[in-house]
Design an enzyme around this catalytic site. Structure first.
Site, mmCIF file in Angstrom:
data_model
loop_
_atom_site.group_PDB
_atom_site.id
_atom_site.type_symbol
_atom_site.label_atom_id
_atom_site.label_comp_id
_atom_site.label_asym_id
_atom_site.label_seq_id
_atom_site.Cartn_x
_atom_site.Cartn_y
_atom_site.Cartn_z
ATOM 1 N N TYR A 50 52.501 16.237 12.741
ATOM 2 C CA TYR A 50 51.255 15.583 13.147
ATOM 3 C C TYR A 50 50.948 14.416 12.196
ATOM 4 O O TYR A 50 50.677 13.290 12.619
ATOM 5 C CB TYR A 50 50.122 16.620 13.134
ATOM 6 C CG TYR A 50 48.777 16.018 13.415
ATOM 7 C CD1 TYR A 50 47.931 15.679 12.364
ATOM 8 C CD2 TYR A 50 48.357 15.758 14.711
ATOM 9 C CE1 TYR A 50 46.700 15.108 12.605
ATOM 10 C CE2 TYR A 50 47.123 15.184 14.964
ATOM 11 C CZ TYR A 50 46.289 14.865 13.910
ATOM 12 O OH TYR A 50 45.079 14.281 14.160
ATOM 13 N N LYS A 132 18.439 -20.726 15.928
ATOM 14 C CA LYS A 132 19.564 -20.423 15.038
ATOM 15 C C LYS A 132 19.584 -18.913 14.883
ATOM 16 O O LYS A 132 18.689 -18.335 14.262
ATOM 17 C CB LYS A 132 19.380 -21.118 13.688
ATOM 18 C CG LYS A 132 20.546 -20.897 12.755
ATOM 19 C CD LYS A 132 20.420 -21.789 11.541
ATOM 20 C CE LYS A 132 21.625 -21.717 10.644
ATOM 21 N NZ LYS A 132 22.025 -20.395 10.224
ATOM 22 N N CYS A 448 27.091 -22.987 -24.021
ATOM 23 C CA CYS A 448 27.825 -22.377 -25.121
ATOM 24 C C CYS A 448 28.962 -23.325 -25.500
ATOM 25 O O CYS A 448 29.658 -23.859 -24.636
ATOM 26 C CB CYS A 448 28.384 -21.038 -24.640
ATOM 27 S SG CYS A 448 29.737 -20.434 -25.635
ATOM 28 N N CYS A 454 35.068 -18.067 -25.893
ATOM 29 C CA CYS A 454 33.931 -17.283 -25.398
ATOM 30 C C CYS A 454 34.437 -16.393 -24.264
ATOM 31 O O CYS A 454 34.888 -16.893 -23.232
ATOM 32 C CB CYS A 454 32.836 -18.211 -24.887
ATOM 33 S SG CYS A 454 31.496 -17.310 -24.093
#
Ligand code: IVH
Length: 725
Positions: A50, A132, A448, A454
């Site tokens: 099966y 819309k 930054c 970083c």
């Protein structure tokens, strides 16, 4: 092979015909076995047989999704769903719409169209106005009157094949009456009515959806069409893609023709003659919004004359001939719990408001953008007050709003409920890496300065790198990037690492396939998906680098201009050595040196400004960034840019300059037409100009062109080339 099914042919080598026969046979046998097992309570085959039958059926349905029966037993018994949908390349891109939020924007839209087409004030211009629908767009392809494919919008170029699911929607005809064009792509919106949505959520059969739009999307994108069939989806037709013959001469008649072919079209569509007429319809539709029985988020205006639509054409992702006039944003009050700072891929520190969850227009909102430090302080970027100067603090009661799909924003703050007497202090150091976060003069954003050291910037760059419009690697999304970025055994810290992943995994003792969340198949699939992207179109690569100011459109423009990677890099490197870059403010030094050919070439490209070029050149000149880019490029096969539209025209790849007055086509239309035909349009004549189109009154440019031996043509000749003569 398990007992019960004969030796099988590999799915990849099967013809659709053979697959259809086997699918029908297996579906019947699995259904019968189910019936025996569950219904009659007397299993007739072994569990292994099966399982093998069901797995084979699932594999066939995944490879041939169109052939999967609507009531396939793979769905009924909750079989492992096929992994995702097949992809469909749209014969014509599915575009989105430009937005208007005010009546003034609508007036500007009409003015722009009139000026583009060069219409005199007394020349009429009709437009349609229609709701819309807030659902999801679907493209239906009919060949010889038979529905053969349904695809979602996807990224506009490539969508998902949802044919089997679309066939279960009652509003979508399976066949068309005689007289329909042999090839007809109908486009429209799939949606769910308010009543059906409420009933679905009440029924409790599906997970609870936030709004009808999510419910429609979730229902259409079901792997099992039997589930879609039980969901009450509807469809409004409002447009078309590829056609073997035109539907009509106007938008209104074309939509009427779709209605005659058996599609449901929106009954509120109206024809208007000017901006006032459009706005009157917009107000009428807005008044009916609450009682329509389905969600709409605005009114769409479209130029009615299809010949004018064709002349107006498209910008990169939106038509010039249509506009979505949105309804006002919806708002709600809630408490701002805290302000968090996110660091983006270009180092920008973006403040985000974490909110006590609140429902705004049917969607639960718990985050909103706060833009930048000035916005929090109650100033705009010129220093002028916003919210009458009221600042925003942690703990405040704030008014949240959202318009359409945009990220929720904070509109106002209630001072009467303020508890904190400490204004928010914006950080001057990166919260992720501790580097200084500085604000350049004239920039509204603090950034930054850590660059690739970083971790937040590095990981965001990687997420951008694998995003849809960039490398779009199946199985490598934002979540996986975060996982690999933090991984010590098989890390991805820069784009080049992605392309060494399989080799490094091969050399590792602990393999990816043995990790949580991965198996043999998913690891192999990931490596294969990465391998597939080793060949990458130039424009995608440029965009994927995530350089500040270099977006999708600019990347495509640069790719078309330079054609291949080495030419682009040579121009950037050349520009880096020139005084325009090394001494931008030293006028005397610049004047004393000859022309800056590379810098001038880059900034001379239509649509590429000096700020973008400076960002590009700075990034390539930064040693760490450059080494990372070079490592990546060395691992790829970079495909040179194709001319737009594929078809070669007599001006493909040429550089054109227009001068003097054009009498039968506006400058804007001529430029758009030339670009659509694969040409570049420059503002001034140089040795790189191929053709000068000189109308009456052409002055010094014509003289310069002649001196340089550039071909000069008149407007008649241009109209012939443009196919408008
Ligand atoms: S026309 C080339 N008409 O809005 C123009 N779009 O925001 C294609 N939409 O992707 C769109 N109702 O899914 C058009 N009456 C309508 C619409 C409609 C809803 C959706 C559509 C489109 C999106 C753009």
């Amino acid at each position: 092979m398990a007992a019960g099914i004969p030796e099988t042919q590999p799915v990849e080598t099967m013809t659709p015909e053979a697959a259809a026969v086997e699918i029908a046979d297996l579906a019947a046998r699995v259904a019968e076995a189910n019936e025996d097992y569950h219904g009659r309570d007397r299993p007739t085959i072994s569990d292994a047989a099966y399982d093998a039958m069901k797995a084979r059926l699932g594999a066939l349905e995944q490879a041939f999704p169109d052939l999967a029966p609507v009531d396939s037993p793979t769905g009924k018994v909750g079989a492992a769903p096929a992994e995702g949908f097949g992809k469909v390349v749209h014969a014509q891109r599915m575009m989105s719409l430009g937005n208007a939020f005010s009546e003034e924007d609508v007036g500007d839209f009409i003015t722009r169209i009139r000026s583009f087409l060069g219409l005199a004030p007394d020349q009429p211009l009709s437009l349609t106005a229609e709701p819309k629908i807030d659902g999801l767009s679907l493209s239906l392809r009919y060949e010889d009157g038979v529905l053969i494919q349904a695809a979602t919008r996807g990224d506009g170029a490539v969508g998902e094949n949802v044919t089997a699911n679309a066939r279960t929607i009652g509003d979508i005809p399976q066949t068309l009456p005689p007289g329909a064009p042999a090839i007809l792509e109908v486009r429209g919106e799939v949606y769910m009515s308010h009543d059906d949505f409420a009933a679905l959520n009440a029924e409790g059969a599906a997970r609870v959806f936030a709004n009808p739009r999510n419910a429609a999307a979730g229902s259409l994108r079901q792997i099992d069409p039997a589930v879609t069939a039980r969901r009450p989806l509807r469809f409004f037709a409002y447009g078309w893609g590829e056609l073997s013959q035109p539907l009509a001469g106007t938008q209104m008649e074309a939509v009427q023709r779709l209605a005659a072919l058996g599609f449901v079209t929106n009954p509120l569509t109206r024809l208007c003659e000017d901006a006032q007429g459009l706005i009157a319809v917009w107000r009428e539709i807005e008044q009916q919004r609450a009682t329509l029985g389905y969600d709409i988020d605005g009114v769409v205006y479209k130029v009615d004359d299809l010949a004018l639509q064709a002349r107006l054409g498209f910008r990169s992702t939106t038509p010039r001939w249509a506009l979505a006039h949105k309804f006002p944003a919806e708002t709600a009050w809630t408490r701002l719990e805290r302000i968090e700072i996110q660091v983006g891929r270009t180092g920008a520190l973006s403040p985000v408001a974490r909110l006590e969850p609140v429902t705004v227009g049917g969607v639960v909102v718990s985050n909103a953008t706060l833009h930048n430090e000035d916005y929090i302080a109650g100033r705009d970027n010129t220093g002028a007050p916003i919210r009458e100067g009221r600042d925003i603090r942690e703990g405040d009661w704030v008014q949240v709003y959202r318009a359409g799909d945009v990220i929720p924003k904070i509109a106002d703050v209630d001072l009467s409920r303020r508890r904190s007497d400490a204004p928010y202090v914006f950080p001057t150091q990166c919260p992720e890496c501790g580097s200084d976060a500085i604000r350049e003069p004239g920039d509204s954003v603090r950034r930054c300065t850590g660059g690739l050291i970083c971790p937040a910037q590095a990981v965001e760059k990687l997420k951008h790198f694998v995003s849809r419009a960039a490398f779009d690697i199946d199985g490598l999304g934002a979540k996986q990037i975060e996982m690999f970025f933090a991984d010590d055994q098989l890390p991805i810290r820069e784009p080049a690492d992605i392309f060494t992943l399989a080799a490094r995994d091969g050399a590792n003792l602990t393999k990816l396939k043995n990790r949580d969340g991965f198996g043999e198949r998913s690891a192999e699939k990931l490596f294969a998906a990465i391998e597939e992207r080793r060949r990458i179109p130039l424009a995608r690569l440029i965009f994927a680098l995530g350089i500040r100011h270099v977006g999708e459109v600019a990347s495509a423009t640069l790719a078309r201009h330079f054609h291949d990677w080495s030419a682009l890099v040579a121009a950037i490197d050349g520009a880096a050595a020139e005084p325009a870059f090394t001494a931008p403010d030293d006028k005397a030094r610049r004047a004393s040196l000859p022309d800056s050919p590379n810098w001038a070439e880059l900034t001379g490209i239509d649509g590429i400004g000096a700020v973008l070029v400076a960002s590009l050149v700075t990034t390539f000149a930064q040693p760490t960034e450059r080494a990372s880019i070079d490592r990546l490029a060395g691992m790829l096969e970079i495909l040179p840019a194709q001319d737009r539209g594929g078809a070669q025209t007599e001006i493909s790849g040429k550089t054109l300059v227009f001068t003097g007055t054009l009498e039968r086509m506006t400058r804007a239309e001529a430029k758009a037409r030339a670009e659509a035909m694969g040409a570049k349009v420059a503002g001034s004549v140089s040795a790189k100009t191929d053709v000068l189109i000189a109308g009456p009154g052409a002055g010094s440019k014509a003289a310069k062109a002649e001196a340089l031996g550039v071909t000069v043509i008149d407007e008649d000749e241009w109209l012939r080339i443009a196919g408008a003569g």
